[in-house]
Design a protein around this motif. Structure first.
Motif, PDB file in Angstrom:
ATOM      1  N   ASP A   1      38.770  44.768  67.415  1.00  0.00           N
ATOM      2  CA  ASP A   1      37.341  44.512  67.243  1.00  0.00           C
ATOM      3  C   ASP A   1      36.809  43.503  68.255  1.00  0.00           C
ATOM      4  O   ASP A   1      35.606  43.283  68.335  1.00  0.00           O
ATOM      5  N   HIS A   2      37.714  42.877  68.983  1.00  0.00           N
ATOM      6  CA  HIS A   2      37.262  41.812  69.878  1.00  0.00           C
ATOM      7  C   HIS A   2      36.482  42.387  71.058  1.00  0.00           C
ATOM      8  O   HIS A   2      36.932  43.317  71.718  1.00  0.00           O
ATOM      9  N   GLN A   3      35.329  41.826  71.305  1.00  0.00           N
ATOM     10  CA  GLN A   3      34.555  42.257  72.465  1.00  0.00           C
ATOM     11  C   GLN A   3      34.861  41.321  73.636  1.00  0.00           C
ATOM     12  O   GLN A   3      34.529  40.135  73.604  1.00  0.00           O
ATOM     13  N   TYR A   4      35.517  41.862  74.654  1.00  0.00           N
ATOM     14  CA  TYR A   4      35.927  41.048  75.789  1.00  0.00           C
ATOM     15  C   TYR A   4      34.744  40.752  76.710  1.00  0.00           C
ATOM     16  O   TYR A   4      33.894  41.602  76.936  1.00  0.00           O
ATOM     17  N   THR A   5      34.735  39.545  77.235  1.00  0.00           N
ATOM     18  CA  THR A   5      33.769  39.202  78.273  1.00  0.00           C
ATOM     19  C   THR A   5      34.271  39.756  79.596  1.00  0.00           C
ATOM     20  O   THR A   5      35.452  39.634  79.903  1.00  0.00           O
ATOM     21  N   GLN A   6      33.382  40.334  80.347  1.00  0.00           N
ATOM     22  CA  GLN A   6      33.739  40.800  81.684  1.00  0.00           C
ATOM     23  C   GLN A   6      33.327  39.734  82.697  1.00  0.00           C
ATOM     24  O   GLN A   6      32.166  39.347  82.757  1.00  0.00           O
ATOM     25  N   VAL A   7      34.289  39.284  83.478  1.00  0.00           N
ATOM     26  CA  VAL A   7      33.936  38.369  84.561  1.00  0.00           C
ATOM     27  C   VAL A   7      33.324  39.192  85.699  1.00  0.00           C
ATOM     28  O   VAL A   7      33.846  40.232  86.068  1.00  0.00           O
ATOM     29  N   GLN A   8      32.184  38.727  86.175  1.00  0.00           N
ATOM     30  CA  GLN A   8      31.512  39.401  87.285  1.00  0.00           C
ATOM     31  C   GLN A   8      31.432  38.438  88.467  1.00  0.00           C
ATOM     32  O   GLN A   8      31.694  37.248  88.308  1.00  0.00           O
ATOM     33  N   CYS A   9      31.007  38.957  89.615  1.00  0.00           N
ATOM     34  CA  CYS A   9      30.847  38.079  90.776  1.00  0.00           C
ATOM     35  C   CYS A   9      29.952  36.890  90.413  1.00  0.00           C
ATOM     36  O   CYS A   9      30.248  35.743  90.734  1.00  0.00           O
ATOM     37  N   LYS A  10      28.858  37.183  89.709  1.00  0.00           N
ATOM     38  CA  LYS A  10      27.885  36.114  89.433  1.00  0.00           C
ATOM     39  C   LYS A  10      28.347  35.150  88.339  1.00  0.00           C
ATOM     40  O   LYS A  10      27.740  34.093  88.174  1.00  0.00           O
ATOM     41  N   THR A  11      29.420  35.496  87.615  1.00  0.00           N
ATOM     42  CA  THR A  11      29.963  34.543  86.647  1.00  0.00           C
ATOM     43  C   THR A  11      30.337  33.259  87.382  1.00  0.00           C
ATOM     44  O   THR A  11      30.077  32.157  86.910  1.00  0.00           O
ATOM     45  N   CYS A  12      30.966  33.427  88.536  1.00  0.00           N
ATOM     46  CA  CYS A  12      31.313  32.260  89.350  1.00  0.00           C
ATOM     47  C   CYS A  12      30.223  31.919  90.361  1.00  0.00           C
ATOM     48  O   CYS A  12      29.866  30.761  90.517  1.00  0.00           O
TER      49      CYS A  12
ATOM     50  N   ILE B   1      37.022  41.075  95.240  1.00  0.00           N
ATOM     51  CA  ILE B   1      36.955  42.225  94.333  1.00  0.00           C
ATOM     52  C   ILE B   1      38.282  42.371  93.583  1.00  0.00           C
ATOM     53  O   ILE B   1      38.325  42.585  92.367  1.00  0.00           O
ATOM     54  N   LYS B   2      39.378  42.194  94.345  1.00  0.00           N
ATOM     55  CA  LYS B   2      40.711  42.295  93.740  1.00  0.00           C
ATOM     56  C   LYS B   2      40.928  41.164  92.733  1.00  0.00           C
ATOM     57  O   LYS B   2      41.429  41.372  91.627  1.00  0.00           O
ATOM     58  N   MET B   3      40.522  39.964  93.149  1.00  0.00           N
ATOM     59  CA  MET B   3      40.693  38.802  92.271  1.00  0.00           C
ATOM     60  C   MET B   3      39.921  39.005  90.966  1.00  0.00           C
ATOM     61  O   MET B   3      40.462  38.754  89.875  1.00  0.00           O
ATOM     62  N   THR B   4      38.676  39.475  91.090  1.00  0.00           N
ATOM     63  CA  THR B   4      37.855  39.694  89.894  1.00  0.00           C
ATOM     64  C   THR B   4      38.498  40.752  88.992  1.00  0.00           C
ATOM     65  O   THR B   4      38.555  40.595  87.767  1.00  0.00           O
ATOM     66  N   GLY B   5      39.024  41.818  89.623  1.00  0.00           N
ATOM     67  CA  GLY B   5      39.720  42.862  88.856  1.00  0.00           C
ATOM     68  C   GLY B   5      40.929  42.304  88.135  1.00  0.00           C
ATOM     69  O   GLY B   5      41.167  42.603  86.954  1.00  0.00           O
ATOM     70  N   ASN B   6      41.686  41.455  88.846  1.00  0.00           N
ATOM     71  CA  ASN B   6      42.871  40.840  88.229  1.00  0.00           C
ATOM     72  C   ASN B   6      42.490  39.955  87.046  1.00  0.00           C
ATOM     73  O   ASN B   6      43.171  39.977  86.015  1.00  0.00           O
ATOM     74  N   ILE B   7      41.434  39.196  87.228  1.00  0.00           N
ATOM     75  CA  ILE B   7      40.997  38.311  86.133  1.00  0.00           C
ATOM     76  C   ILE B   7      40.658  39.150  84.908  1.00  0.00           C
ATOM     77  O   ILE B   7      41.103  38.860  83.791  1.00  0.00           O
TER      78      ILE B   7
END
Ligand code: HEC
Length: 159
Positions: free
Chosen positions: A20-31, A2-8
């Motif tokens: 204007d840039h829409q950031y991608t959110q890394v989620q658990c299922k991304t990996c 959870i911490k690692m994902t938050g840091n990413i």
């Protein structure tokens, strides 16, 4: 995790790519993609080859494809399988040949599968087989300049 994902995600939003840039959110299922330990298909096959050779890797591939096809847990595209066969060709050309043949059997409509098989044959000093493979690739997609030159190289090697 959870911490690692938050840091990413913090690092990503720190890229300052404009308002204007829409950031991608890394989620658990991304990996994770439905796995406890998120292995890629290439790693699974490396492991299977070192345990039991390419026949074991192919059995494993078929088994996983049966179970997971259609989801995003593993990449079952013919392109990726061909890339994988290609990646073996420096270390072990016999393994590369076996996996490239497996790629063509499984994905006869993927031109790159035939191209990689042709490259492996050429490396093995079998230009007649390489020519057939390049021709099969070009029959699917004639607009491949690189494959056309490979075909010429294979024809030269026949002389
Ligand atoms: C950047 C990629 C990435 C993200 C994002 C990520 N994980 Fe992981 N996770 C991994 C990797 C890689 C491993 C395997 C580590 C290893 O080899 O031991 C792992 C392992 C785990 C494990 C241990 C599995 C086991 O049984 O050994 C758990 C549980 C887990 N992750 C949960 C989560 C959760 C919950 C999230 C979201 C909050 C998350 N992960 C997000 C890459 C990620």
């Amino acid at each position: 995790m959870i911490k690692m994902t938050g840091n990413i995600n913090q690092n990503i939003s720190g890229l300052n790519r404009g308002e204007d840039h829409q950031y991608t959110q890394v989620q658990c299922k991304t990996c994770h993609r439905g796995q406890a330990n998120p292995f890629m298909i290439e790693q699974v096959m490396d492991e299977a080859i070192s345990d039991g050779g390419t026949m074991a890797a192919q059995a494993k591939y078929n088994e996983l494809k049966e179970q997971y096809y259609g989801g995003h847990t593993y990449d079952f595209t013919g392109f990726t399988l061909a890339e994988y066969a290609n990646s073996l060709s420096n270390d072990n050309i016999d393994n590369a040949l076996s996996m490239a043949q497996f790629g063509v059997e499984n994905y006869p409509g993927e031109p790159y599968a035939h191209t990689i098989l042709g490259n492996v044959y050429l490396k093995l000093g079998k230009p007649a087989d390489a020519i057939k493979a390049y021709q099969a690739s070009l029959a699917i997609d004639p607009e491949q300049g690189g494959v056309k030159s490979q075909l010429e190289a294979a024809k030269k090697a026949m002389e």
